[in-house]
Design a protein around this motif. Structure first.
Motif, PDB file in Angstrom:
ATOM      1  N   TYR A  53      -3.975  -2.135 -11.613  1.00  0.00           N
ATOM      2  CA  TYR A  53      -3.757  -2.988 -10.390  1.00  0.00           C
ATOM      3  C   TYR A  53      -2.594  -3.872 -10.547  1.00  0.00           C
ATOM      4  O   TYR A  53      -2.258  -4.647  -9.619  1.00  0.00           O
ATOM      5  N   SER A  54      -2.208  -3.935 -11.758  1.00  0.00           N
ATOM      6  CA  SER A  54      -1.085  -5.196 -11.867  1.00  0.00           C
ATOM      7  C   SER A  54       0.226  -4.798 -12.270  1.00  0.00           C
ATOM      8  O   SER A  54       1.056  -4.153 -11.313  1.00  0.00           O
ATOM      9  N   GLY A  74      -3.750  -9.515 -14.338  1.00  0.00           N
ATOM     10  CA  GLY A  74      -3.526  -8.542 -15.045  1.00  0.00           C
ATOM     11  C   GLY A  74      -3.373  -8.655 -16.480  1.00  0.00           C
ATOM     12  O   GLY A  74      -4.021  -8.003 -17.462  1.00  0.00           O
ATOM     13  N   LEU A 117      -1.712 -10.643  -9.084  1.00  0.00           N
ATOM     14  CA  LEU A 117      -2.072  -9.780  -9.842  1.00  0.00           C
ATOM     15  C   LEU A 117      -1.466  -9.508 -11.027  1.00  0.00           C
ATOM     16  O   LEU A 117      -2.238  -8.944 -11.961  1.00  0.00           O
ATOM     17  N   THR A 151      -6.679   0.098  -6.064  1.00  0.00           N
ATOM     18  CA  THR A 151      -5.738  -0.815  -5.927  1.00  0.00           C
ATOM     19  C   THR A 151      -4.866  -0.880  -4.670  1.00  0.00           C
ATOM     20  O   THR A 151      -4.328  -1.492  -4.035  1.00  0.00           O
ATOM     21  N   THR A 153       2.178  -2.640  -9.284  1.00  0.00           N
ATOM     22  CA  THR A 153       2.727  -3.625  -8.426  1.00  0.00           C
ATOM     23  C   THR A 153       3.974  -3.642  -9.002  1.00  0.00           C
ATOM     24  O   THR A 153       4.836  -4.189  -8.105  1.00  0.00           O
ATOM     25  N   LYS A 203       0.688  -1.308   0.002  1.00  0.00           N
ATOM     26  CA  LYS A 203      -0.046   0.121   0.009  1.00  0.00           C
ATOM     27  C   LYS A 203       0.886   1.412   0.149  1.00  0.00           C
ATOM     28  O   LYS A 203       0.627   2.224  -0.588  1.00  0.00           O
ATOM     29  N   VAL A 223      -4.065  -3.934  -2.413  1.00  0.00           N
ATOM     30  CA  VAL A 223      -3.008  -4.767  -3.198  1.00  0.00           C
ATOM     31  C   VAL A 223      -2.247  -5.639  -2.061  1.00  0.00           C
ATOM     32  O   VAL A 223      -1.968  -6.729  -2.280  1.00  0.00           O
ATOM     33  N   THR A 270      -6.113   3.041  -9.542  1.00  0.00           N
ATOM     34  CA  THR A 270      -4.980   2.942  -8.626  1.00  0.00           C
ATOM     35  C   THR A 270      -5.449   3.183  -7.238  1.00  0.00           C
ATOM     36  O   THR A 270      -4.641   2.384  -6.340  1.00  0.00           O
TER      37      THR A 270
END
Length: 452
Positions: free
Chosen positions: A355-356, A313, A309, A297, A360, A133, A301, A294
């Motif tokens: 999100y991926s 994604g 993820l 996410t 990430t 996060k 996350v 985002t």
């Protein structure tokens, strides 16, 4: 170490380098048409102007991240802000294409430095259980910077040589970050490595509860792998698999189609909606979707494995690009349903990407590497990231003129399949582990000890 500094403020300014990164990614989207009006550039020159930033970024990522192992994370973030301001001014006052490209290279050195330094810094100051996060704030700052840039693009789209105001506006986030570096603490892990253990403990007490600070401090101090490493150490059995995984990760982030959308969506959607203003407005819409996705996410996350993820994604991104490629010819033929379908599936792609591979990737880059080569390895991974950026930015305008958008998107969809396979079979899981636990995992794997 200044006392009574809010951890929230530290995390905000720690991640603010991402805003600079995002602003310059987004601003070129709207600036290119105006630059073309001023100098009547070809598609190749358009590619050079866009990719000049990434040439500088390759230099900045490799140089500033490695210097961070010698001079500290905070000091190099400060220098990134200064160089960014110089590049922004140079871009705004360029009197020729050549000078603009040079200014963009200078600007890129700062953007590349920030792209490597911020994930490293955020990874090192964040607690393991919420590192996704907190480290993901960098990606949120990138998306907010992009959205802000899209708004500036819209505000100056009809102003004479408005592109100068667009590019020069980058001075504002540069000054904000420069101010912020005066209150940022140094990374406690770097402080331990250079022998400033008491100061490291003070920093941890600012960011953690007293008990958490003591426990993490002892874990850092007792780590057997905290000495500074050299370039040679990158090829050790412990570090090399992590370096390879990091480089593949950052390369795949760039060549799965995202930056085609973020750099050239105004041009793409102008053709779909039939007007330049339609392209700019719809691009703002994409920016809003990116920011909202985002934010969501960052809330979830740390509840999912990093590899999960990435894999989901890639599936969603690939399917969305495939559908855009199939529908785009109908959109060019002015079918209203196809026009809105293209816009919808581009937005859907952005959600899957957000999100991926967007958020990430930079979380994981801050986690992957052993501490003794973290600066060097992060710099190399970021350099590879910017190399992928160059490939996309330089060749997309030419490919768009030759093979067309559908073929390009089919190719990106195929690369998304490769991204899925990489996440499933090569990448190792880092969720919920402290940086020292990840380092122990890498060490055990290097000596052939069973790891889970």
């Amino acid at each position: 170490m200044k006392k009574n500094i809010s951890p929230t403020l530290i995390y905000f300014f720690g991640a603010f380098g991402g805003f600079m990164f995002g602003y310059d990614i987004g601003i070129i989207n709207g600036a290119l048409p105006g630059i073309g009006t001023t100098w009547h550039i070809t598609s190749w020159i358009e590619g050079f102007i866009t990719s000049g930033l990434f040439v500088g970024a390759m230099i900045g990522a490799s140089l500033m991240a490695s210097l961070a192992d010698r001079f500290g994370r905070r000091k190099m973030i400060m220098w990134s802000a200064i160089v960014f301001a110089i590049g922004a001014l140079g871009s705004a006052f360029s009197t020729s294409v050549s000078l603009l490209i040079i200014a963009r290279i200078i600007l890129g050195a700062a953007v590349g430095g920030a792209s490597a330094l911020v994930p490293m810094y955020m990874g090192e100051i964040s607690p393991a259980e919420t590192r996704g996060k907190i480290s993901g704030l960098n990606q949120l700052m990138i998306t907010v910077g992009m959205l802000f840039a899209y708004g500036i693009n819209y505000a100056f789209v009809h102003v004479f040589e408005g592109w100068r105001w667009m590019l020069g506006g980058a001075m504002v986030p540069a000054m904000v970050l420069l101010f912020g570096t005066f209150i940022l603490p140094e990374s406690p892990r770097f402080l331990v490595r250079i022998g400033k253990k008491e100061l490291a403990l003070q920093v941890l007490r600012t960011l953690r509860s007293p008990e958490e600070a003591e426990n993490e401090y002892n874990e850092i101090v007792n780590s057997k792998h905290s000495d500074s490493g050299s370039f040679k150490d990158l090829f050790s059995k412990q570090a090399l698999p992590a370096v390879i995984a990091g480089c593949l990760l950052t390369l795949l982030q760039q060549i799965q189609g995202a930056n085609t959308i973020f750099y050239y969506s105004s041009q793409i959607l102008a053709k779909v909606f039939g007007s330049a203003i339609g392209g700019v407005v719809s691009t703002v819409g994409i920016g809003v979707v990116f920011v909202l996705a985002t934010i969501i996410t960052l809330l979830v996350v740390d509840k999912f494995k990093r590899r999960t993820l990435f894999m989901t994604g890639s599936i969603g991104m690939g399917a969305s690009l495939l559908l855009v490629g199939l529908i785009y010819p109908a959109a060019k033929s002015n079918h209203a349903w196809a026009t809105w379908a293209v816009f919808f599936f581009i937005c859907l792609y952005v959600i899957f990407y957000a999100y991926s591979w967007a958020a990430t990737t930079w979380i994981v880059v801050g986690e992957l590497f052993p501490s003794n080569v973290r600066g060097l390895a992060t710099g190399i991974a970021s350099t590879v990231n910017w190399f992928g950026n160059i490939l996309v930015a330089l060749f997309f305008p030419v490919l768009l003129d030759t093979v067309g958008l559908s073929v390009i998107f089919f190719g990106f969809a195929a690369i998304c399949v490769i991204g899925f396979l990489f996440a499933k079979y090569i990448l190792y899981e880092t969720k919920g582990k402290s940086l020292e636990e990840i380092e122990t995992y890498l060490y055990n794997r290097s000596i052939g000890k069973d790891v889970d």
